[in-house]
Write an enzyme that holds these catalytic residues in place. Sequence first.
Site, PDB file in Angstrom:
ATOM      1  N   ILE A 147      41.597  44.580  41.019  1.00 35.83           N
ATOM      2  CA  ILE A 147      42.974  44.663  41.704  1.00 35.83           C
ATOM      3  C   ILE A 147      43.461  43.808  42.746  1.00 35.83           C
ATOM      4  O   ILE A 147      42.718  43.724  43.591  1.00 35.83           O
ATOM      5  CB  ILE A 147      42.884  46.133  41.945  1.00 35.83           C
ATOM      6  CG1 ILE A 147      42.754  47.184  40.843  1.00 35.83           C
ATOM      7  CG2 ILE A 147      44.532  46.497  42.622  1.00 35.83           C
ATOM      8  CD1 ILE A 147      42.436  48.467  41.411  1.00 35.83           C
ATOM      9  N   CYS A 148      44.587  43.092  42.299  1.00 39.49           N
ATOM     10  CA  CYS A 148      45.337  42.176  43.335  1.00 39.49           C
ATOM     11  C   CYS A 148      44.204  41.106  43.678  1.00 39.49           C
ATOM     12  O   CYS A 148      43.661  40.455  42.696  1.00 39.49           O
ATOM     13  CB  CYS A 148      45.783  43.078  44.524  1.00 39.49           C
ATOM     14  SG  CYS A 148      46.671  42.051  45.636  1.00 39.49           S
ATOM     15  N   GLN A 149      43.877  40.959  44.936  1.00 37.24           N
ATOM     16  CA  GLN A 149      43.003  39.871  45.306  1.00 37.24           C
ATOM     17  C   GLN A 149      41.432  40.127  44.715  1.00 37.24           C
ATOM     18  O   GLN A 149      40.926  39.181  44.187  1.00 37.24           O
ATOM     19  CB  GLN A 149      43.007  39.783  46.926  1.00 37.24           C
ATOM     20  CG  GLN A 149      42.197  38.720  47.364  1.00 37.24           C
ATOM     21  CD  GLN A 149      41.766  38.728  48.831  1.00 37.24           C
ATOM     22  OE1 GLN A 149      41.887  40.173  49.557  1.00 37.24           O
ATOM     23  NE2 GLN A 149      41.808  37.613  49.637  1.00 37.24           N
ATOM     24  N   GLY A 151      41.252  41.268  41.899  1.00 37.69           N
ATOM     25  CA  GLY A 151      41.264  40.599  40.586  1.00 37.69           C
ATOM     26  C   GLY A 151      41.068  39.331  40.449  1.00 37.69           C
ATOM     27  O   GLY A 151      40.229  38.845  39.545  1.00 37.69           O
TER      28      GLY A 151
END
Lengths: 355, 406
Positions: A147-149, A151
Site C-alpha cells: 500500500i502506497c509507499q 506498494g
Amino acid sequence: MSGPIDLKPERVIQELIGLGERLRRGAQQLRQLPEVQVGVSDKEVIDGEDKMRLYRFVSATKITRKTPILIVYALVNRPYMVDLQEDRSIVKSLLAAGHDVYLIDWGYPDASDRYMTLDDYISGLIRRSVGAVSRRYGGKPVNLLGICQGGAFSVCYTSLYPESVKNLITMVTPIDFHTADNMLSNWTQQMDVDLLVDTLGNIPADLMNWCYLTLKPYRLLQQKYVGLTDILDNPTELANFLRMEKWIFDSPDQAGEAFRQFIKDFYQANKLKNGGLVIGGKAIEPKRITMPVLNIFAEQDHLVPPAASRALKGIIGSRDYSEISFRGGHIGIYVSGRAQREIPPAIDHWLRQRE
Amino acid sequence: MSAKATGPEAQPDWEKLRQQWWQALTAAGVPVIDQAKSWLGEGWQAPISALGATVGRPFQGEAAGRLQAATRQFLGWCHGLLNPTEAAPAMPATAAEWSNWLRQGAGPMFESINPLLTLLQGAPFGADGFDQGGLAKWLAAAGQPAEAMQAGLRDLLKLPSFGFARESEERKQEMALALLDFQTALAAYHGLLQKISQQSFGRFESKLAEREEPGRRLDSIRAVYDLWIDAAEETYAEVALSQEFREIYGKLVNRQMALRQRLQAEIERAGAEVGMPTRTELNSVHQRLHALRRQVRELEARLDSAAGASASAVPTAVAAAAPVAANSAPRRVPRSAAKQTKAAANRRQSPVAKARGPKTAAKPKAKPKVVNRPITRKPADKPMSKSTSAKKSPAAVVRRALKRLA
C-alpha cells in the site's frame, strides 16, 4: 436583476446562530466522547525485529484460502488504517472472505534507526516477514499486498525475490514519480536531500505532515474544520472524524538514510520507472515480476496521482495484469463506505480466480 | 412575499426589497442584526473557548484546538463580510463587485488570516517552530538582519578574521550569512504565497460569474466561503506545480537546513566543551551498529546459500532467524500458537537439515492453525525484550552461523 450572491439577512443570522449552537454542543460532545480507539481486529505477534512487528490477524471465520496475504504498509503513516474501525476495515472484509491476513508494522523509528536503509527495509524486514509467513505454509509463496509507499517497496521486493510472491497487489502505489500532477515530486526536485538528512537525521513526522497539509492548505488547514462544525452534534460521525484525525497526525519519523534514498532515487531520479534502481547493491528489475499483478488506484488521489500508479503496467514482466480504478481519494480508498463495498471483494475475487 | 411580487413585472419592487435587506444586513440600528453582529464580534468567543476546555482527553483537545483556530478564522471572515468598508457601501451586484467587496470587507481572511500566508508560522522548523524558542525569536534576537543586509552587512561578514578566535569568528560569520540567505529565501516564498492569494481573486470572480444564473446563486455564507476556498485552492495548486514554486521552495528548504546545520554544530561544540556526548558521536555508534547488522545478514545469506537452500521460496536467512513471539511475549501468544511457534523453531534448521538428509527436514505445513482466542495487543513501539536482544545479538548470530558452517 440577479447576481451571484443572494444573502438574505434572516438566513445569514440563522446560519451564524446555528453555528454558535453547534459549537456549544460540540464542546460538550468532545468532552463526553471516549478516547479515540483505532485498530479493531484482534491480532497476534508472530515475528519481529527491533521495532518491527509482524502481526497475524485472528479470524472468527474459517480460513478457506490456500495462500496468505501479507500487507506491506508505507513507512510514513501507521498501518492501522487498514483496520481502522468495525465498519471501515479492509482487514475485516478479507478475513470474512476466508483469507489469512498478516501485516508488517514498522513501529516508530528513533535516532538509533537513522541509518536504516531501503535495503534494510526491503531485503531485511520485508524479506524476513515474507519468510515468517511463508514458513507457516510450508515455504510456499505468499500474496503480497503493498500500500502506497509500501506498494513501491513491494514492487522492489518482488523484483528481487519473485519466487516468494504468488500474486502481487498494489494499492495507491507510486511508480512514476514525475507525472505532471505530482505536487510532492515538484517540491522535492530542487531540494538538497543530502543536506536535509545530514542536518535533521531522521525526518520528523510533524515536518512530513506539514508537507502533506500544505498540498491543499486551504482545505486541510481550514475548510475541513469549518466543515467539522456540521457534524459536531453527531457523536458517531464525530468519533469517525477524530479517528481519522488521529491516524493523520499519529505518524512515525522517517529513518534518515531510507528517506534520503527514497527521495533521490524515486522522487528525483524516477528510477523505479526509468530503470537503474539499485538497492543494497542489487539491481531492481521489475521485468522479473511475472506473477499476476493487481494494481488498485484512486481517481482523485492528490498524493499518488492515478497516472503515477498506472505506470506499473509498463515496467513489469507479467502478462496477467489487472487494474481497478476507484472513484475516491488516497484516504477514501481505505475507509469510505464505497471502498468497503468495492475494494476487498474485488481483491478477493481477483485472488480467487488465481488460486 | 406574495405571488404577485415574484412575477417578472414586480422585479423592481423585489430589487428594492433586496436593497433594503442588504442595508439592514450591513447597517447598525436593527436589533436582530446588531445582535448577530455582536455575536460575530465577541459572542462567538465563548463557544469557541469552550471547545478548548476538553481537559483529560489530550487527543480530543488537540483536535478541538485545530477546530478552534479554523472556526475563529472563519468567523473573522464572516465578521468582515458583514462590515463592509466605506469604499463599497452599496450592495454588490456583479461577480466583479462581489469579488471586490469580499476582498475589502473580508480583508483579514484573504490577507493576514489567510492560512496560506501564515503557513510557516505554525510549521515545524518554520518561522515560529524552529527549535524551542522559535526562529522568529531567534531572528528578533539577532536584530534586524534584513535592514542590516541593505547596509552592506554581507560585505562586512566576508571580511577575513584574525588571531586566536579567528576560527570561531569565521563560523559566526558563516552563520550570519546563512541567516541572511535564509531570510532572502523566506521572503521570496512569502512573496509567492502573497501572489497566489491575490491571483485567487481572479479565479474567484470567474467562479462567481458562473453563479449568476438563477438557481445557481449562492445563498449562504458557507456557500460563498466554500467557493472562495475552491478558487484559492485551485490557484495554489497551479502555482505549487510550477517551476517557479519548485525553485523557491527548494531554496527555502536548503537554506533553512544550511542555517540549522550551523546552529546545531555550534550547540554541539558548546556541549562537547562541558563533556556532553554529542549527536555526531551517537551517529557514529548507530552507523557502526547498522553496518554490523548488514554484515550479519549477508553472512547468514551466504551460509544458507552454501548449504544449498537457495532454491526454497522461503528466504532462507529469515528461516534461520528466531521468531519473536516465542521469546519476547510468550504470555500474549495462545497455547495453540505457542505450539506452532515451537514447531517453527524446530523448522528453523530446515534448510541446513535438508542438506544433511530428508529425515530431519521439516514437514511442510498444509494448513495454518486458526487461533480464535482474543490476543492482547502489544504496543508496536515497545522495544524487544532484553532476553530476545541478547539471543539475537550480532555476535551471537555470527557464533551460531559459524557453528553451523563448521
